[in-house]
Enzyme design. Structure first.
Site, PDB file in Angstrom:
ATOM      1  N   VAL A  41       0.836  -1.207   0.000  1.00 53.63           N
ATOM      2  CA  VAL A  41       0.000   0.000   0.000  1.00 53.63           C
ATOM      3  C   VAL A  41       0.870   1.256   0.000  1.00 53.63           C
ATOM      4  O   VAL A  41       0.656   2.192  -0.785  1.00 53.63           O
ATOM      5  CB  VAL A  41      -0.952   0.009   1.227  1.00 53.63           C
ATOM      6  CG1 VAL A  41      -1.807   1.270   1.227  1.00 53.63           C
ATOM      7  CG2 VAL A  41      -1.840  -1.237   1.229  1.00 53.63           C
ATOM      8  N   LYS A  63      -6.488  -2.054  10.255  1.00 53.09           N
ATOM      9  CA  LYS A  63      -7.758  -2.527  10.861  1.00 53.09           C
ATOM     10  C   LYS A  63      -7.540  -3.067  12.268  1.00 53.09           C
ATOM     11  O   LYS A  63      -8.403  -2.933  13.124  1.00 53.09           O
ATOM     12  CB  LYS A  63      -8.433  -3.576   9.981  1.00 53.09           C
ATOM     13  CG  LYS A  63      -7.586  -4.793   9.716  1.00 53.09           C
ATOM     14  CD  LYS A  63      -8.073  -5.533   8.496  1.00 53.09           C
ATOM     15  CE  LYS A  63      -6.938  -6.046   7.674  1.00 53.09           C
ATOM     16  NZ  LYS A  63      -6.576  -5.477   6.480  1.00 53.09           N
ATOM     17  N   VAL A 120     -11.178  -0.688   6.237  1.00 55.37           N
ATOM     18  CA  VAL A 120     -12.256  -1.622   5.911  1.00 55.37           C
ATOM     19  C   VAL A 120     -12.572  -1.527   4.429  1.00 55.37           C
ATOM     20  O   VAL A 120     -12.839  -0.439   3.913  1.00 55.37           O
ATOM     21  CB  VAL A 120     -13.564  -1.292   6.679  1.00 55.37           C
ATOM     22  CG1 VAL A 120     -14.574  -2.416   6.503  1.00 55.37           C
ATOM     23  CG2 VAL A 120     -13.306  -1.035   8.130  1.00 55.37           C
ATOM     24  N   GLU A 136      -1.801 -14.328   2.345  1.00 60.09           N
ATOM     25  CA  GLU A 136      -0.487 -14.165   2.967  1.00 60.09           C
ATOM     26  C   GLU A 136       0.174 -15.537   3.115  1.00 60.09           C
ATOM     27  O   GLU A 136      -0.511 -16.572   3.092  1.00 60.09           O
ATOM     28  CB  GLU A 136      -0.663 -13.593   4.390  1.00 60.09           C
ATOM     29  CG  GLU A 136      -1.497 -12.350   4.469  1.00 60.09           C
ATOM     30  CD  GLU A 136      -0.674 -11.087   4.403  1.00 60.09           C
ATOM     31  OE1 GLU A 136       0.544 -11.165   4.620  1.00 60.09           O
ATOM     32  OE2 GLU A 136      -1.262 -10.041   4.108  1.00 60.09           O
ATOM     33  N   ASP A 157      -9.574 -11.316  10.331  1.00 62.98           N
ATOM     34  CA  ASP A 157      -9.592 -10.101   9.517  1.00 62.98           C
ATOM     35  C   ASP A 157     -11.034  -9.582   9.362  1.00 62.98           C
ATOM     36  O   ASP A 157     -11.302  -8.395   9.560  1.00 62.98           O
ATOM     37  CB  ASP A 157      -8.974 -10.423   8.148  1.00 62.98           C
ATOM     38  CG  ASP A 157      -9.028  -9.274   7.176  1.00 62.98           C
ATOM     39  OD1 ASP A 157      -8.103  -8.456   7.164  1.00 62.98           O
ATOM     40  OD2 ASP A 157     -10.026  -9.180   6.420  1.00 62.98           O
ATOM     41  N   LYS A 160     -12.841  -6.015  10.781  1.00 61.33           N
ATOM     42  CA  LYS A 160     -13.568  -5.096   9.903  1.00 61.33           C
ATOM     43  C   LYS A 160     -15.005  -4.920  10.375  1.00 61.33           C
ATOM     44  O   LYS A 160     -15.549  -3.815  10.352  1.00 61.33           O
ATOM     45  CB  LYS A 160     -13.526  -5.611   8.462  1.00 61.33           C
ATOM     46  CG  LYS A 160     -12.134  -5.533   7.856  1.00 61.33           C
ATOM     47  CD  LYS A 160     -12.058  -6.323   6.571  1.00 61.33           C
ATOM     48  CE  LYS A 160     -10.715  -6.164   5.883  1.00 61.33           C
ATOM     49  NZ  LYS A 160     -10.561  -7.107   4.757  1.00 61.33           N
ATOM     50  N   GLY A 212      -5.576  -4.802  -2.060  1.00 58.05           N
ATOM     51  CA  GLY A 212      -4.663  -4.477  -3.153  1.00 58.05           C
ATOM     52  C   GLY A 212      -4.080  -3.101  -2.921  1.00 58.05           C
ATOM     53  O   GLY A 212      -4.733  -2.221  -2.341  1.00 58.05           O
TER      54      GLY A 212
HETATM   55  N1  LIG Z   1      -2.279  -4.955   1.064  1.00 63.07           N
HETATM   56  C1  LIG Z   1      -3.589  -4.733   1.005  1.00 63.07           C
HETATM   57  O1  LIG Z   1      -4.254  -5.128   0.041  1.00 63.07           O
HETATM   58  C2  LIG Z   1      -4.282  -3.979   2.099  1.00 63.07           C
HETATM   59  C3  LIG Z   1      -5.654  -3.670   1.977  1.00 63.07           C
HETATM   60  C4  LIG Z   1      -6.304  -2.956   2.983  1.00 63.07           C
HETATM   61  C5  LIG Z   1      -5.597  -2.581   4.093  1.00 63.07           C
HETATM   62  N2  LIG Z   1      -4.276  -2.917   4.198  1.00 63.07           N
HETATM   63  C6  LIG Z   1      -3.573  -2.520   5.401  1.00 63.07           C
HETATM   64  O2  LIG Z   1      -2.518  -1.640   5.036  1.00 63.07           O
HETATM   65  C7  LIG Z   1      -1.429  -1.833   5.902  1.00 63.07           C
HETATM   66  C8  LIG Z   1      -0.177  -2.141   5.074  1.00 63.07           C
HETATM   67  O3  LIG Z   1      -0.375  -3.332   4.336  1.00 63.07           O
HETATM   68  P1  LIG Z   1       0.677  -3.763   3.212  1.00 63.07           P
HETATM   69  O4  LIG Z   1       0.043  -4.898   2.498  1.00 63.07           O
HETATM   70  O5  LIG Z   1       1.123  -2.582   2.424  1.00 63.07           O
HETATM   71  O6  LIG Z   1       1.901  -4.311   4.100  1.00 63.07           O
HETATM   72  P2  LIG Z   1       3.369  -4.668   3.622  1.00 63.07           P
HETATM   73  O7  LIG Z   1       3.442  -4.810   2.148  1.00 63.07           O
HETATM   74  O8  LIG Z   1       3.823  -5.783   4.478  1.00 63.07           O
HETATM   75  O9  LIG Z   1       4.221  -3.361   3.996  1.00 63.07           O
HETATM   76  C9  LIG Z   1       4.423  -2.976   5.327  1.00 63.07           C
HETATM   77  C10 LIG Z   1       5.399  -1.808   5.328  1.00 63.07           C
HETATM   78  O10 LIG Z   1       5.494  -1.316   6.648  1.00 63.07           O
HETATM   79  C11 LIG Z   1       6.843  -1.281   7.071  1.00 63.07           C
HETATM   80  N3  LIG Z   1       6.872  -1.656   8.486  1.00 63.07           N
HETATM   81  C12 LIG Z   1       6.289  -2.723   9.070  1.00 63.07           C
HETATM   82  N4  LIG Z   1       6.537  -2.723  10.386  1.00 63.07           N
HETATM   83  C13 LIG Z   1       7.287  -1.635  10.630  1.00 63.07           C
HETATM   84  C14 LIG Z   1       7.869  -1.099  11.804  1.00 63.07           C
HETATM   85  N5  LIG Z   1       7.737  -1.689  12.989  1.00 63.07           N
HETATM   86  N6  LIG Z   1       8.578   0.033  11.692  1.00 63.07           N
HETATM   87  C15 LIG Z   1       8.741   0.647  10.489  1.00 63.07           C
HETATM   88  N7  LIG Z   1       8.182   0.186   9.355  1.00 63.07           N
HETATM   89  C16 LIG Z   1       7.489  -0.939   9.424  1.00 63.07           C
HETATM   90  C17 LIG Z   1       7.582  -2.287   6.226  1.00 63.07           C
HETATM   91  O11 LIG Z   1       8.931  -1.900   6.143  1.00 63.07           O
HETATM   92  P3  LIG Z   1      10.002  -2.739   5.277  1.00 63.07           P
HETATM   93  O12 LIG Z   1       9.534  -2.591   3.856  1.00 63.07           O
HETATM   94  O13 LIG Z   1      11.309  -2.099   5.524  1.00 63.07           O
HETATM   95  O14 LIG Z   1       9.904  -4.146   5.775  1.00 63.07           O
HETATM   96  C18 LIG Z   1       6.806  -2.182   4.898  1.00 63.07           C
HETATM   97  O15 LIG Z   1       7.350  -1.156   4.106  1.00 63.07           O
HETATM   98  C19 LIG Z   1      -1.867  -2.932   6.876  1.00 63.07           C
HETATM   99  O16 LIG Z   1      -2.427  -2.338   8.009  1.00 63.07           O
HETATM  100  C20 LIG Z   1      -2.917  -3.677   6.114  1.00 63.07           C
HETATM  101  O17 LIG Z   1      -3.834  -4.338   6.953  1.00 63.07           O
HETATM  102  C21 LIG Z   1      -3.608  -3.588   3.228  1.00 63.07           C
END
Ligand SMILES: NC(=O)c1ccc[n+]([C@@H]2O[C@H](COP(=O)([O-])OP(=O)(O)OC[C@H]3O[C@@H](n4cnc5c(N)ncnc54)[C@H](OP(=O)(O)O)[C@@H]3O)[C@@H](O)[C@H]2O)c1
Length: 430
Positions: A16, A107, A134, A192, A203, A207, A304
């Site tokens: 994201v 969430k 959500v 995942e 999850d 939500k 996404g």
């Molecule tokens: N992906 C989706 O489709 C989606 C949809 C709706 C909501 N969300 C929500 O959006 C959020 C992000 O999801 P994502 O899929 O983008 O996750 P992701 O791809 O795993 O990316 C997480 C990012 O956060 C950084 N990070 C994690 N823990 C950290 C910490 N303790 N200190 C500093 N940086 C930290 C990571 O750093 P590094 O890159 O250095 O490891 C990475 O850049 C989550 O809350 C998820 O529930 C995601």
């Protein structure tokens, strides 16, 4: 003097975060025009600054030190797209305490600590936006907070977890067992590496906690919500369900009752002509019923990087507009904590049972007697495939609405009958 710019600290540059950064770095003239302020991405917090990224950002923007964002007085808003409860909960608390606004897609934090963060934000005259927490890109929170605010919301039913919807869809279409369908979802990028949060319904529960809290303005905590995941469903259940006129979906449902609400997440047989039965693949759909508006269906990509970034950056623009106008744009949230969640046992539901029993006289009477003693009325009864060599047969039964505790007690008692080998499946009927 009126503000002319908004300084942004971004936490997370993953799926994201890279899309949010991309839009902020490359879509600026249009965004700034809409926001009425210059949006400046000042710092990005990640775990590993050396990691290759999907988006090109100046190295000086990256840091692994949270203090560079949270204790930086020039940063006015923290956009958190990292995920997980801690340390993000503490980071957001720290940011709000320092008077910073927050936009988050998290969430887990919003479901577990949303009330406290919103109360703290009200005290500090800061805003917390969480549209992306959500339903990814589907505008849900803003729809409840603005377009539907004239309504008394009666019920919200949703297919809100794209991963399980994809998995159930594959099981239904091609008869795949659950573990194969999960592996396929992982290969397609829908699940995942550890699918527990999705498959076990956590999850969807987070939500629903957020949606229920916003819809009724009460405190719906994840631990108050009845939760069942999709484990235990077998391909044959889709076949039987279809014959009976149903699809199988992981449903998140909440409904208003006098003085209380019901809130539950579990797989359910959904009539084929219901809009939620038609949600395909990893899509999400939320079906809302309000007293003035009637029924509203919101459908779209629930996850996404790009759809979620759409919600995050949309929130940021909304926030920028309110700052430019010098107004606390959002009406502050208020939650009535006198209204609680009804225990699942008291909720009226219908059920589907798939029972493996000995193919002998007396089985049907014994099963029927348990239902009668529990006050459960049968809606349909079919004797399905028989295994001649094992002398067993499968009974498929659906019931009329009854208190869920009676349905569960009947399930347990039937499983203990001498002529019954197992209650192989027990699902609610929606
Ligand atoms: N992906 C989706 O489709 C989606 C949809 C709706 C909501 N969300 C929500 O959006 C959020 C992000 O999801 P994502 O899929 O983008 O996750 P992701 O791809 O795993 O990316 C997480 C990012 O956060 C950084 N990070 C994690 N823990 C950290 C910490 N303790 N200190 C500093 N940086 C930290 C990571 O750093 P590094 O890159 O250095 O490891 C990475 O850049 C989550 O809350 C998820 O529930 C995601």
């Amino acid at each position: 003097m009126a503000a002319t710019s908004l300084s942004v600290g971004l936490i997370g540059l993953g799926t994201v975060g890279s899309q949010v950064a991309e839009r902020l770095l490359n879509g600026l003239p249009q965004l700034n025009r809409r926001a009425g302020l210059e949006l400046c991405l000042e710092k990005i917090l990640v775990r590993d600054v050396a990691k290759p990224r999907a988006v090109t950002v100046a190295p000086a923007l990256l840091t692994a030190d949270p203090a560079e964002l949270l204790d930086n007085p020039t940063i006015q808003v923290i956009v958190e797209v990292a995920g997980g409860d801690e340390p993000m909960h503490s980071y957001l608390q720290r940011a709000i305490s320092a008077g910073k606004h927050v936009v988050t897609a998290n969430k887990a934090v919003m479901a577990n600590h949303g009330m406290q963060l919103l109360a703290l934000a009200a005290e500090k005259n800061a805003d917390v936006y969480f549209e992306a927490a959500v339903g990814g890109g589907i505008p849900l929170i803003s729809t409840f907070r603005t377009d539907l605010q004239a309504n008394r919301i009666e019920r919200v039913s949703a297919v809100i977890n794209g991963t399980t919807n994809y998995v159930l869809g594959r099981m239904s279409a091609d008869g795949l067992p659950l573990e194969y369908a999960v592996r396929e979802a992982q290969a397609a990028g829908y699940a995942e590496a550890d699918p527990t949060d999705d498959v076990d319904g956590f999850d969807a529960t987070y939500k629903l906690a957020i949606l229920g809290s916003i819809a009724y303005e009460i405190s719906v905590r994840p631990q108050d919500i009845y939760r069942e995941g999709i484990k235990g469903i077998e391909p044959v259940d889709f076949r039987y369900a279809r014959e009976l006129g149903y699809a199988i979906k992981l449903i998140a449902h909440t409904q208003r009752h006098p003085g209380r609400v019901e809130a539950r997440v579990h797989p359910a047989l959904v009539p084929l002509d219901h809009p939620l039965a038609q949600v395909e693949g990893a899509d999400n759909a939320v079906f809302v019923e309000g007293d003035l508006v009637g029924r509203v269906l919101l459908v779209g990509q629930g996850a996404g990087g790009r759809p979620t970034a759409s919600a995050v950056v949309g929130d940021l623009i909304d926030l920028a507009r309110s700052i430019r106008r010098g107004v606390q744009h959002r009406p502050s949230f208020s939650f009535d904590d006198r209204i609680g969640v009804i225990p699942m046992g008291e909720v009226e539901t219908r059920a589907y049972y798939r029972i493996r029993a000995e193919d002998r006289a007396g089985v049907v009477a014994a099963v029927g007697q348990v239902f009668a003693e529990e006050g459960v009325s049968i809606s349909s009864f079919i004797q399905k495939d028989a295994w001649v060599e094992e002398k067993t047969a499968e009974l498929v039964i659906t019931t009329h609405p009854t208190a869920d505790m009676r349905l569960q007690r009947a399930r347990q008692r039937i499983a203990e009958l001498e002529l019954v080998r197992a209650v192989s499946a027990f699902l609610r009927v929606f």
